[in-house]
Design a protein around this motif. Structure first.
Motif, PDB file in Angstrom:
ATOM      1  N   THR A 121       0.839  -1.208   0.000  1.00 58.19           N
ATOM      2  CA  THR A 121       0.000   0.000   0.000  1.00 58.19           C
ATOM      3  C   THR A 121       0.874   1.258   0.000  1.00 58.19           C
ATOM      4  O   THR A 121       0.624   2.208  -0.773  1.00 58.19           O
ATOM      5  N   ALA A 122       1.902   1.258   0.855  1.00 54.82           N
ATOM      6  CA  ALA A 122       2.810   2.414   0.915  1.00 54.82           C
ATOM      7  C   ALA A 122       3.572   2.567  -0.395  1.00 54.82           C
ATOM      8  O   ALA A 122       3.756   3.694  -0.909  1.00 54.82           O
ATOM      9  N   LEU A 123       3.989   1.432  -0.968  1.00 50.36           N
ATOM     10  CA  LEU A 123       4.730   1.500  -2.228  1.00 50.36           C
ATOM     11  C   LEU A 123       3.837   2.029  -3.339  1.00 50.36           C
ATOM     12  O   LEU A 123       4.273   2.857  -4.174  1.00 50.36           O
ATOM     13  N   GLU A 124       2.594   1.596  -3.366  1.00 47.02           N
ATOM     14  CA  GLU A 124       1.677   2.072  -4.404  1.00 47.02           C
ATOM     15  C   GLU A 124       1.418   3.571  -4.268  1.00 47.02           C
ATOM     16  O   GLU A 124       1.350   4.296  -5.277  1.00 47.02           O
ATOM     17  N   LYS A 125       1.266   4.047  -3.044  1.00 44.14           N
ATOM     18  CA  LYS A 125       1.048   5.480  -2.844  1.00 44.14           C
ATOM     19  C   LYS A 125       2.261   6.289  -3.303  1.00 44.14           C
ATOM     20  O   LYS A 125       2.133   7.345  -3.954  1.00 44.14           O
ATOM     21  N   GLU A 130       4.861   9.541  -7.679  1.00 47.15           N
ATOM     22  CA  GLU A 130       5.978   9.654  -8.631  1.00 47.15           C
ATOM     23  C   GLU A 130       5.458   9.689 -10.062  1.00 47.15           C
ATOM     24  O   GLU A 130       5.996  10.417 -10.917  1.00 47.15           O
ATOM     25  N   VAL A 131       4.404   8.938 -10.341  1.00 46.95           N
ATOM     26  CA  VAL A 131       3.812   8.965 -11.690  1.00 46.95           C
ATOM     27  C   VAL A 131       3.286  10.367 -11.986  1.00 46.95           C
ATOM     28  O   VAL A 131       3.464  10.908 -13.104  1.00 46.95           O
ATOM     29  N   LYS A 132       2.612  10.975 -11.025  1.00 48.08           N
ATOM     30  CA  LYS A 132       2.072  12.333 -11.229  1.00 48.08           C
ATOM     31  C   LYS A 132       3.201  13.326 -11.502  1.00 48.08           C
ATOM     32  O   LYS A 132       3.103  14.174 -12.415  1.00 48.08           O
ATOM     33  N   ARG A 133       4.290  13.192 -10.720  1.00 50.29           N
ATOM     34  CA  ARG A 133       5.399  14.139 -10.908  1.00 50.29           C
ATOM     35  C   ARG A 133       6.081  13.932 -12.253  1.00 50.29           C
ATOM     36  O   ARG A 133       6.369  14.889 -12.982  1.00 50.29           O
ATOM     37  N   GLN A 134       6.329  12.674 -12.627  1.00 49.33           N
ATOM     38  CA  GLN A 134       7.001  12.410 -13.900  1.00 49.33           C
ATOM     39  C   GLN A 134       6.108  12.783 -15.081  1.00 49.33           C
ATOM     40  O   GLN A 134       6.612  13.224 -16.138  1.00 49.33           O
ATOM     41  N   LYS A 150       9.068   3.986 -17.235  1.00 47.51           N
ATOM     42  CA  LYS A 150       9.624   3.162 -16.161  1.00 47.51           C
ATOM     43  C   LYS A 150       8.825   3.332 -14.870  1.00 47.51           C
ATOM     44  O   LYS A 150       8.522   2.371 -14.164  1.00 47.51           O
ATOM     45  N   VAL A 151       8.464   4.573 -14.553  1.00 49.94           N
ATOM     46  CA  VAL A 151       7.690   4.844 -13.337  1.00 49.94           C
ATOM     47  C   VAL A 151       6.302   4.220 -13.439  1.00 49.94           C
ATOM     48  O   VAL A 151       5.781   3.642 -12.477  1.00 49.94           O
ATOM     49  N   LEU A 152       5.700   4.324 -14.636  1.00 45.02           N
ATOM     50  CA  LEU A 152       4.385   3.711 -14.823  1.00 45.02           C
ATOM     51  C   LEU A 152       4.446   2.190 -14.642  1.00 45.02           C
ATOM     52  O   LEU A 152       3.532   1.582 -14.071  1.00 45.02           O
ATOM     53  N   SER A 153       5.523   1.566 -15.136  1.00 45.92           N
ATOM     54  CA  SER A 153       5.672   0.113 -14.989  1.00 45.92           C
ATOM     55  C   SER A 153       5.835  -0.279 -13.518  1.00 45.92           C
ATOM     56  O   SER A 153       5.227  -1.248 -13.045  1.00 45.92           O
ATOM     57  N   ALA A 156       2.506  -0.077 -11.826  1.00 49.48           N
ATOM     58  CA  ALA A 156       1.639  -1.219 -12.159  1.00 49.48           C
ATOM     59  C   ALA A 156       2.045  -2.466 -11.352  1.00 49.48           C
ATOM     60  O   ALA A 156       1.189  -3.223 -10.863  1.00 49.48           O
ATOM     61  N   GLU A 157       3.340  -2.673 -11.212  1.00 51.97           N
ATOM     62  CA  GLU A 157       3.810  -3.811 -10.416  1.00 51.97           C
ATOM     63  C   GLU A 157       3.398  -3.653  -8.952  1.00 51.97           C
ATOM     64  O   GLU A 157       3.020  -4.628  -8.289  1.00 51.97           O
ATOM     65  N   ALA A 158       3.463  -2.440  -8.442  1.00 52.66           N
ATOM     66  CA  ALA A 158       3.071  -2.197  -7.058  1.00 52.66           C
ATOM     67  C   ALA A 158       1.581  -2.460  -6.858  1.00 52.66           C
ATOM     68  O   ALA A 158       1.154  -3.028  -5.840  1.00 52.66           O
ATOM     69  N   VAL A 159       0.770  -2.048  -7.827  1.00 53.09           N
ATOM     70  CA  VAL A 159      -0.679  -2.305  -7.730  1.00 53.09           C
ATOM     71  C   VAL A 159      -0.962  -3.798  -7.729  1.00 53.09           C
ATOM     72  O   VAL A 159      -1.785  -4.300  -6.946  1.00 53.09           O
ATOM     73  N   ALA A 160      -0.289  -4.538  -8.630  1.00 54.01           N
ATOM     74  CA  ALA A 160      -0.486  -5.989  -8.680  1.00 54.01           C
ATOM     75  C   ALA A 160      -0.028  -6.644  -7.380  1.00 54.01           C
ATOM     76  O   ALA A 160      -0.692  -7.552  -6.852  1.00 54.01           O
ATOM     77  N   GLY A 161       1.108  -6.191  -6.857  1.00 54.32           N
ATOM     78  CA  GLY A 161       1.590  -6.739  -5.593  1.00 54.32           C
ATOM     79  C   GLY A 161       0.638  -6.458  -4.448  1.00 54.32           C
ATOM     80  O   GLY A 161       0.432  -7.312  -3.566  1.00 54.32           O
ATOM     81  N   LEU A 162       0.013  -5.278  -4.447  1.00 55.34           N
ATOM     82  CA  LEU A 162      -0.947  -4.946  -3.400  1.00 55.34           C
ATOM     83  C   LEU A 162      -2.169  -5.858  -3.474  1.00 55.34           C
ATOM     84  O   LEU A 162      -2.674  -6.331  -2.445  1.00 55.34           O
TER      85      LEU A 162
END
Length: 335
Positions: A121-125, A130-134, A150-153, A156-162
């Motif tokens: 959850t923390a990683l996804e947040k 970071e996606v917004k900033r990039q 790269k940030v978008l990828s 996505a991995e963080a969302v799947a992991g969550l």
């Protein structure tokens, strides 16, 4: 008239008077009790183990009297004790597996799954920010498209992991499936049945007397290898004594079940009290071994006479004479 002729006439008159008395006197007397002939039934039991093995011991010799439940022989029980130990271990394993499923996961495992949810959850947040900033930097040309991809990828991995962490945490909290618990219960039932079979097999290594009796034959000796149902002893069952007899159809009214009888043998003057216990509902031809005044082609009915207190004098196969008493008669006194 000559003397000899007179004597001859007198003899003929006396003989005629005697014959008349015999015929008319006897005909007017009531008939006696029904007399039947039969044999003591041969009642034997061939005793065998239900399990195969090596015969370890035999307790009784021929002619010995045994009581119901007396141990007669034993097999080498070591293979069956080992089988019982294995069945007990399998049953304990099935119990432990069922308890594990019923108790669910340990608190530490559930807490670890919850911590993984918090981590993702923390990683996804963080990656969302970071996606917004990039995205803003790429729009103003201060960041390349490659860095944004790269940030978008990573996001996505963080969302799947969550999602995976949340599902894992949910499974940990719910515990085992009902189907798995039912399967474990069935496994336990199977293990318990196998344990019961192992105990029965061990008990079957001891051959017990099924009833009071006399050892008629000792067939095997210790050390013999036996298979299931191999006879070891032959046991004669002397009590109660069953006597097989036959009655013709006109005699059936005198031999109803419960009718008292007196039984005698040719070997002694002793009288045994008995009772008619069974009358066959089916007619049959008189067996050749049965002595009867009826023709052998006549149909007769088989009777079973029961002498409640069996004695050694009534030996199996012995021919006997049965006197059928009136139903109101007292039973014969022994001796």
């Amino acid at each position: 008239m000559p003397v000899r002729l007179r004597i001859l006439v007198l003899i003929l008159l006396v003989a005629g008077a005697g014959a008349g008395w015999w015929f008319f006197g006897k005909a007017g007397q009531p008939a006696g009790n029904l007399i039947l002939f039969g044999n003591v039934d041969i009642r034997e039991v061939e005793l065998a183990f239900r399990q195969p093995g090596r015969l370890e011991s035999m307790v009784f010799e021929e002619g010995a009297r045994v009581r119901q439940g007396d141990p007669l022989a034993e097999l080498d029980a070591r293979p069956y004790r080992d089988g019982l130990a294995a069945a007990e271990a399998a049953q304990e394993l099935a119990v432990a597996q069922l308890e594990k499923l019923r108790n669910g996961n340990r608190p530490q495992e559930i807490q670890r799954a919850a911590a993984e949810v918090d981590l993702f959850t923390a990683l996804e947040k963080r990656l969302t920010a970071e996606v917004k900033r990039q995205t803003e930097l790429a729009t103003s040309q201060f960041a390349s498209q490659q860095e944004l991809d790269k940030v978008l990828s990573n996001h996505a991995e963080a969302v799947a992991g969550l999602i995976m962490a949340q599902q894992s945490h949910s499974l940990m909290r719910e515990g085992a499936r009902r189907e798995d618990i039912r399967a474990a219960e069935a496994s336990l039932a199977s293990a318990e049945a196998a344990l019961a079979q192992a105990r029965t097999a061990l008990d079957d290594t001891r051959l017990l007397a099924p009833a009071d009796g006399i050892v008629l034959a000792r067939i095997l000796e210790p050390g013999s290898m036996v298979t299931a149902q191999t006879p070891v002893y032959t046991l004669a069952l002397p009590d109660p004594v069953y006597i097989r007899a036959f009655a013709a159809e006109p005699q059936l009214g005198q031999v109803a079940p419960g009718t008292p009888v007196r039984v005698t043998t040719d070997s002694s003057a002793k009288v045994y009290a008995g009772v008619v216990g069974f009358v066959s509902p089916k007619a049959e031809f008189t067996p050749k071994a049965v002595e009867t005044t009826s023709l052998r082609t006549d149909l007769v009915y088989r009777l079973r006479i029961i002498v409640p207190q069996g004695e050694e004098a009534l030996r199996q196969g012995m021919p006997v004479t049965i006197e059928v008493l009136p139903a109101s008669s007292p039973p014969a006194s022994p001796g």
